[in-house]
Design a protein around this motif. Structure first.
Motif, PDB file in Angstrom:
ATOM      1  N   GLY A   1       0.826  -1.209   0.000  1.00 43.63           N
ATOM      2  CA  GLY A   1       0.000   0.000   0.000  1.00 43.63           C
ATOM      3  C   GLY A   1       0.854   1.249   0.000  1.00 43.63           C
ATOM      4  N   MET A   2       0.175   2.392   0.116  1.00 40.14           N
ATOM      5  CA  MET A   2       0.864   3.685   0.182  1.00 40.14           C
ATOM      6  C   MET A   2       0.098   4.546   1.172  1.00 40.14           C
ATOM      7  N   ASN A   3       0.780   5.445   1.874  1.00 41.95           N
ATOM      8  CA  ASN A   3       0.027   6.371   2.720  1.00 41.95           C
ATOM      9  C   ASN A   3      -0.552   7.482   1.833  1.00 41.95           C
ATOM     10  N   ARG A   4      -1.384   8.331   2.438  1.00 45.77           N
ATOM     11  CA  ARG A   4      -2.124   9.307   1.612  1.00 45.77           C
ATOM     12  C   ARG A   4      -1.208  10.329   0.949  1.00 45.77           C
ATOM     13  N   ASP A   5      -0.102  10.646   1.600  1.00 45.29           N
ATOM     14  CA  ASP A   5       0.828  11.606   0.971  1.00 45.29           C
ATOM     15  C   ASP A   5       1.506  10.970  -0.244  1.00 45.29           C
ATOM     16  N   GLU A   6       1.883   9.700  -0.091  1.00 47.97           N
ATOM     17  CA  GLU A   6       2.492   9.012  -1.251  1.00 47.97           C
ATOM     18  C   GLU A   6       1.493   8.930  -2.412  1.00 47.97           C
ATOM     19  N   ILE A   7       0.223   8.624  -2.073  1.00 47.01           N
ATOM     20  CA  ILE A   7      -0.801   8.508  -3.134  1.00 47.01           C
ATOM     21  C   ILE A   7      -0.941   9.844  -3.860  1.00 47.01           C
ATOM     22  N   ALA A   8      -0.953  10.934  -3.076  1.00 44.10           N
ATOM     23  CA  ALA A   8      -1.079  12.263  -3.707  1.00 44.10           C
ATOM     24  C   ALA A   8       0.138  12.534  -4.594  1.00 44.10           C
ATOM     25  N   GLU A   9       1.324  12.180  -4.118  1.00 41.96           N
ATOM     26  CA  GLU A   9       2.527  12.434  -4.929  1.00 41.96           C
ATOM     27  C   GLU A   9       2.522  11.613  -6.217  1.00 41.96           C
ATOM     28  N   LEU A  10       2.081  10.350  -6.118  1.00 42.55           N
ATOM     29  CA  LEU A  10       2.007   9.524  -7.339  1.00 42.55           C
ATOM     30  C   LEU A  10       0.973  10.119  -8.296  1.00 42.55           C
ATOM     31  N   THR A  11      -0.148  10.584  -7.753  1.00 43.85           N
ATOM     32  CA  THR A  11      -1.194  11.216  -8.579  1.00 43.85           C
ATOM     33  C   THR A  11      -0.635  12.439  -9.308  1.00 43.85           C
ATOM     34  N   PHE A  12       0.059  13.299  -8.563  1.00 44.36           N
ATOM     35  CA  PHE A  12       0.578  14.531  -9.187  1.00 44.36           C
ATOM     36  C   PHE A  12       1.652  14.197 -10.228  1.00 44.36           C
ATOM     37  N   ALA A  13       2.431  13.157  -9.952  1.00 44.02           N
ATOM     38  CA  ALA A  13       3.462  12.759 -10.926  1.00 44.02           C
ATOM     39  C   ALA A  13       2.791  12.276 -12.211  1.00 44.02           C
ATOM     40  N   ILE A  14       1.693  11.524 -12.076  1.00 49.42           N
ATOM     41  CA  ILE A  14       0.966  11.044 -13.269  1.00 49.42           C
ATOM     42  C   ILE A  14       0.338  12.242 -14.002  1.00 49.42           C
ATOM     43  N   ARG A  15      -0.296  13.149 -13.239  1.00 51.55           N
ATOM     44  CA  ARG A  15      -0.891  14.354 -13.841  1.00 51.55           C
ATOM     45  C   ARG A  15       0.154  15.135 -14.651  1.00 51.55           C
ATOM     46  N   ASP A  16       1.352  15.276 -14.089  1.00 48.44           N
ATOM     47  CA  ASP A  16       2.381  16.117 -14.714  1.00 48.44           C
ATOM     48  C   ASP A  16       3.187  15.385 -15.791  1.00 48.44           C
ATOM     49  N   SER A  17       2.840  14.111 -16.050  1.00 50.68           N
ATOM     50  CA  SER A  17       3.628  13.347 -17.022  1.00 50.68           C
ATOM     51  C   SER A  17       3.307  13.733 -18.467  1.00 50.68           C
ATOM     52  N   GLY A  18       2.204  14.467 -18.671  1.00 56.21           N
ATOM     53  CA  GLY A  18       1.835  14.861 -20.040  1.00 56.21           C
ATOM     54  C   GLY A  18       1.303  16.273 -20.061  1.00 56.21           C
ATOM     55  N   GLU A  19       0.488  16.552 -21.094  1.00 58.50           N
ATOM     56  CA  GLU A  19      -0.055  17.912 -21.220  1.00 58.50           C
ATOM     57  C   GLU A  19      -1.128  18.156 -20.164  1.00 58.50           C
ATOM     58  N   ARG A  20      -1.217  19.419 -19.727  1.00 59.16           N
ATOM     59  CA  ARG A  20      -2.310  19.794 -18.821  1.00 59.16           C
ATOM     60  C   ARG A  20      -3.177  20.811 -19.539  1.00 59.16           C
ATOM     61  N   MET A  21      -4.486  20.695 -19.363  1.00 60.23           N
ATOM     62  CA  MET A  21      -5.390  21.612 -20.049  1.00 60.23           C
ATOM     63  C   MET A  21      -5.292  22.997 -19.408  1.00 60.23           C
ATOM     64  N   ASP A  22      -5.456  24.006 -20.237  1.00 63.90           N
ATOM     65  CA  ASP A  22      -5.483  25.364 -19.711  1.00 63.90           C
ATOM     66  C   ASP A  22      -6.832  25.958 -20.099  1.00 63.90           C
ATOM     67  N   PHE A  23      -7.722  26.055 -19.113  1.00 60.94           N
ATOM     68  CA  PHE A  23      -9.068  26.551 -19.376  1.00 60.94           C
ATOM     69  C   PHE A  23      -9.208  28.019 -18.966  1.00 60.94           C
ATOM     70  N   SER A  24      -8.072  28.737 -18.875  1.00 63.29           N
ATOM     71  CA  SER A  24      -8.171  30.112 -18.376  1.00 63.29           C
ATOM     72  C   SER A  24      -8.972  31.004 -19.333  1.00 63.29           C
ATOM     73  N   ALA A  25      -9.105  30.562 -20.617  1.00 58.11           N
ATOM     74  CA  ALA A  25      -9.900  31.358 -21.565  1.00 58.11           C
ATOM     75  C   ALA A  25     -11.398  31.075 -21.418  1.00 58.11           C
ATOM     76  N   ILE A  26     -11.742  30.176 -20.522  1.00 54.28           N
ATOM     77  CA  ILE A  26     -13.162  29.863 -20.314  1.00 54.28           C
ATOM     78  C   ILE A  26     -13.659  30.660 -19.109  1.00 54.28           C
ATOM     79  N   LYS A  27     -14.808  31.338 -19.308  1.00 51.82           N
ATOM     80  CA  LYS A  27     -15.310  32.183 -18.213  1.00 51.82           C
ATOM     81  C   LYS A  27     -16.235  31.376 -17.302  1.00 51.82           C
ATOM     82  N   GLY A  28     -16.197  31.648 -16.006  1.00 46.17           N
ATOM     83  CA  GLY A  28     -17.149  31.033 -15.076  1.00 46.17           C
ATOM     84  C   GLY A  28     -16.565  29.882 -14.279  1.00 46.17           C
TER      85      GLY A  28
END
Ligand code: URA
Length: 434
Positions: free
Chosen positions: A49-76
């Motif tokens: 298993g992993m503790n919650r901090d490790e899970i968050a770090e693995l999640t962020f590493a997966i998120r940052d492994s590719g492109e991230r959407m930029d919705f700043s041009a979307i209002k609301g």
């Protein structure tokens, strides 16, 4: 750093640091770490298993492994809902237009179906002309014009998840909470939403079969989303029976349209009202969940949610006439009435098997390369808790290929359990995790 040391550390039950998790994830995506070492790491995570901090770090590493959407041009305020997958789950097609008609922005990237569960992108592609492959510019334009767009994943989002998931699939490490959470949230967090409502399914049609496991998963998903600064909550909902009546792509869009016209089946309406209600509350469009539910009812009653769906269909190139006339979806060549083999109450429907029956009719795919028959599927005229008489029609099967009927019927019949006494059904909404 050496991979063999990280594997040993995890094997012996010690937590990995942020740097170690990033090093492993990045190295694996770049093919610098071989599959055999990555597989050993996955198995060590599976057992230790992993503790919650490790899970968050693995999640962020997966998120940052590719492109991230930029919705700043979307209002609301931008919101998304994510379901862990089920049978007959067409809630995105209903909840999206409801909350969009109340001023919440829905810029949604959805997935395709695999195995017994369906995917929103496939369902939308049953609408003639509907494009799920908008460019980023087109996507943002549609969202800014109509308040809602739903597309497929075309960009290189979370490539680490693609590689890790394929490896999990062949190393028997899919069923691990840290790996499931990081896979789901790694992809979700690459989109740029403010509010996320999760629908964590529980029961025979979901990959979490017990309520305890589903609650645990929900709690860690929510915790990880909060660590990323999102407004997030989860509903635990029943997937021990299919949701609604229709299973299959065009059939599910038809049922979503009927639901937005106010004619939806009770279970589907209940789940959609809760999901949409919680989005409205987290997006500050309602102060209480009760007020949010009333708003949901009002936009169904006055037709504005249906109009929003029709607007989205037209803006994405689809034929908006499908909303008023289902013949534009086309028609399955073969229709078969399935009869009850005995009298009694349907006390249980193995929901995964119902999904498999629909797949066998042509509505799903076993591998990503399979082609879907958009008009295939099942109408479940009777469901868990209903009394049926022998010889009564309990389901309608649709397919283009008659040879598919026997295997589908065997799967469907194998899914049903009958009893002489009425079963006691648990509530559809099992709880919330905030
Ligand atoms: N859905 C995902 O995206 N990943 C998992 O691991 C399980 C379900």
């Amino acid at each position: 750093m050496r991979m063999v040391d990280l594997i040993r550390k995890k094997r012996d039950g010690q937590p990995l640091t942020r740097e170690e998790i990033r090093w492993f994830t990045e190295g694996y995506v770049k093919n610098e770490i071989p599959d055999y070492q990555a597989a050993a790491m996955l198995m060590a995570i599976y057992f230790q298993g992993m503790n919650r901090d490790e899970i968050a770090e693995l999640t962020f590493a997966i998120r940052d492994s590719g492109e991230r959407m930029d919705f700043s041009a979307i209002k609301g305020v931008r919101a998304d809902k994510h379901s862990t997958g089920g049978v007959g789950d067409k809630t995105s097609l209903i909840v999206g237009p409801i909350v969009a008609s109340l001023g919440v922005v829905v810029a949604k990237i959805s997935g395709r179906g695999l195995g017994h569960t369906g995917g929103t992108v496939d369902k939308l592609e049953s609408i003639p002309g509907y494009r799920t492959d908008l460019s980023e510019e087109e996507f943002i334009n549609v969202v800014n014009r109509t308040g809602i767009a739903i597309v497929g994943q075309s960009r290189d989002i979370a490539p680490a998840d693609k590689k890790l998931y394929a490896l999990r699939d062949v190393t028997s490490t899919v069923e691990s909470i840290p790996l499931i959470v990081s896979s789901i949230m790694g992809k979700k967090l690459a989109a740029d939403d403010d509010v996320i409502v999760l629908d964590v399914k529980t029961g025979s049609g979901s990959f979490m079969k017990t309520e305890e496991d589903s609650r645990n998963l929900a709690s860690i998903l929510v915790d990880t989303g909060k660590k990323a600064g999102k407004k997030i909550m989860a509903l635990i909902t029943d997937m021990d029976r299919p949701l609604g009546v229709n299973v299959g792509n065009a059939l599910e869009v038809e049922e979503a349209i009927e639901t937005l016209k106010g004619n939806g089946p009770e279970d589907l309406v209940e789940v959609c009202t809760e999901l949409a209600g919680w989005i409205l509350k987290l997006a500050d469009k309602a102060e209480t969940i009760e007020e949010a539910r009333e708003k949901v009812k009002s936009v169904i009653a006055d037709g504005s949610a249906l109009f929003k769906l029709q607007q989205m269909i037209a803006a994405q190139g689809g034929d908006p006439r499908v909303v008023d006339d289902f013949t534009f979806f086309g028609k399955a060549k073969v229709e078969k009435e399935v009869k009850a083999k005995r009298s009694g109450y349907i006390s249980f429907m193995n929901t995964e098997e119902i999904g498999r029956a629909s797949l066998l009719l042509g509505a799903g795919r076993n591998t990503m390369a399979d082609v879907i028959d958009m008009t295939a599927g099942i109408k479940l005229l009777r469901k868990t808790g209903d009394y049926v008489n022998e010889g009564e029609t309990i389901a309608l099967f649709y397919t283009t290929n008659r040879s598919r009927l026997d295997a589908a019927e065997a799967a469907y019949e194998g899914a049903l359990t009958f009893s002489d006494e009425a079963p006691v059904l648990p509530p559809l909404i099992r709880g919330t995790v905030e």
